[in-house]
Design a protein around this motif. Sequence first.
Motif, PDB file in Angstrom:
ATOM      1  N   ASP A  85       9.304  10.593  20.196  1.00 44.40           N
ATOM      2  CA  ASP A  85       8.808  11.582  21.143  1.00 44.40           C
ATOM      3  C   ASP A  85       8.128  12.741  20.416  1.00 44.40           C
ATOM      4  O   ASP A  85       7.373  13.506  21.006  1.00 44.40           O
ATOM      5  N   ALA A  86       8.386  12.858  19.090  1.00 42.25           N
ATOM      6  CA  ALA A  86       7.717  13.870  18.273  1.00 42.25           C
ATOM      7  C   ALA A  86       6.384  13.306  17.782  1.00 42.25           C
ATOM      8  O   ALA A  86       6.243  12.092  17.609  1.00 42.25           O
ATOM      9  N   PRO A  87       5.374  14.144  17.557  1.00 42.06           N
ATOM     10  CA  PRO A  87       4.070  13.660  17.074  1.00 42.06           C
ATOM     11  C   PRO A  87       4.243  12.918  15.749  1.00 42.06           C
ATOM     12  O   PRO A  87       4.926  13.385  14.843  1.00 42.06           O
ATOM     13  N   HIS A  88       3.598  11.732  15.618  1.00 41.39           N
ATOM     14  CA  HIS A  88       3.761  10.943  14.394  1.00 41.39           C
ATOM     15  C   HIS A  88       2.571  10.022  14.193  1.00 41.39           C
ATOM     16  O   HIS A  88       1.833   9.697  15.123  1.00 41.39           O
ATOM     17  N   GLY A  89       2.398   9.592  12.929  1.00 39.70           N
ATOM     18  CA  GLY A  89       1.328   8.656  12.607  1.00 39.70           C
ATOM     19  C   GLY A  89       0.918   8.784  11.150  1.00 39.70           C
ATOM     20  O   GLY A  89       1.232   9.781  10.481  1.00 39.70           O
ATOM     21  N   PRO A  90       0.215   7.769  10.595  1.00 34.37           N
ATOM     22  CA  PRO A  90      -0.267   7.841   9.206  1.00 34.37           C
ATOM     23  C   PRO A  90      -1.370   8.882   9.089  1.00 34.37           C
ATOM     24  O   PRO A  90      -2.350   8.841   9.825  1.00 34.37           O
ATOM     25  N   GLU A  91      -1.194   9.800   8.163  1.00 33.10           N
ATOM     26  CA  GLU A  91      -2.149  10.907   8.043  1.00 33.10           C
ATOM     27  C   GLU A  91      -3.043  10.757   6.820  1.00 33.10           C
ATOM     28  O   GLU A  91      -4.246  11.021   6.886  1.00 33.10           O
ATOM     29  N   VAL A  92      -2.473  10.324   5.697  1.00 29.73           N
ATOM     30  CA  VAL A  92      -3.259  10.141   4.471  1.00 29.73           C
ATOM     31  C   VAL A  92      -3.082   8.703   4.001  1.00 29.73           C
ATOM     32  O   VAL A  92      -1.959   8.259   3.758  1.00 29.73           O
ATOM     33  N   GLY A 144       0.809  -1.215   0.000  1.00 28.97           N
ATOM     34  CA  GLY A 144       0.000   0.000   0.000  1.00 28.97           C
ATOM     35  C   GLY A 144       0.838   1.258   0.000  1.00 28.97           C
ATOM     36  O   GLY A 144       2.060   1.225  -0.244  1.00 28.97           O
ATOM     37  N   GLU A 145       0.178   2.377   0.282  1.00 27.87           N
ATOM     38  CA  GLU A 145       0.867   3.675   0.296  1.00 27.87           C
ATOM     39  C   GLU A 145       0.178   4.599   1.283  1.00 27.87           C
ATOM     40  O   GLU A 145      -1.050   4.724   1.295  1.00 27.87           O
ATOM     41  N   VAL A 146       0.972   5.225   2.137  1.00 21.17           N
ATOM     42  CA  VAL A 146       0.430   6.181   3.105  1.00 21.17           C
ATOM     43  C   VAL A 146       1.349   7.393   3.176  1.00 21.17           C
ATOM     44  O   VAL A 146       2.539   7.309   2.872  1.00 21.17           O
ATOM     45  N   ASP A 147       0.762   8.513   3.555  1.00 24.20           N
ATOM     46  CA  ASP A 147       1.550   9.691   3.895  1.00 24.20           C
ATOM     47  C   ASP A 147       1.686   9.696   5.411  1.00 24.20           C
ATOM     48  O   ASP A 147       0.674   9.763   6.133  1.00 24.20           O
ATOM     49  N   TYR A 148       2.908   9.602   5.874  1.00 26.59           N
ATOM     50  CA  TYR A 148       3.157   9.439   7.307  1.00 26.59           C
ATOM     51  C   TYR A 148       3.743  10.717   7.880  1.00 26.59           C
ATOM     52  O   TYR A 148       4.724  11.257   7.365  1.00 26.59           O
TER      53      TYR A 148
END
Length: 226
Positions: A198-205, A174-178
């Motif tokens: 420790d910085a904000p992170h996660g799959p967004e799109v 697949g493909e995600v914008d992280y």
Amino acid sequence: MASAAKQRKIRTIAKEAAAPRPPTWHDELVGVQENGLEIAIGQSVREIRRQLDLTVTELGKLAGISPGMLSKIENGATSASLATLQSLSKALNVPMTSFFRKYEETREASFVPAGSGETIERRGSRAGHEYRLLGHLRRKSLHVEPYLITLTEKSENFPIFQHPGIEFLYMLEGEVDYRHGKRLYSLRPGDSLMFDSDAPHGPEVLRSLPAKYISIVFHVPDQPGG
């Protein structure tokens, strides 16, 4: 009486049988198992010597051992006698038991067969994100947790993660914008991303589903009184 040709054949077979044969993988494995204690002792001696900033020659003089013998001990190439270990412990000013600690240490392993792994409830699980724990190793100084994360059409965006440690991602499908901090990374199969978690992170799109990626989290556990 055997013919001259048969006698020559017998001598050849006997000579080949007496000749040393080349080592096989089985011999090497047995050798590693048999001299495991020697290797552990040698590693401990070398480690303590270097901590004290001593050369092989200097330690040899202090312990009354030749540099050549000391090198063999440190490389696990010979079995040190009890008297030699006592001399080394006095020269290094450590108890003799310190040479055996590496041999006595428990070595952990975590094996998860294909298709298995415990499904973990984490933030985002309710939004259709599946977290499958692929194993874990927990030491006093480090925790390691590898996950297989699956995102499907049922997945929704969820609050950004933020936790202590280092995280490594490897995209499988697949493909995600992280998102990591203020930047977005387009992840496709074969891409990887390593970051300070420790910085904000996660799959967004979620661009192409289903999406799967490996996430490995490394973090130092809280120390009592820290």
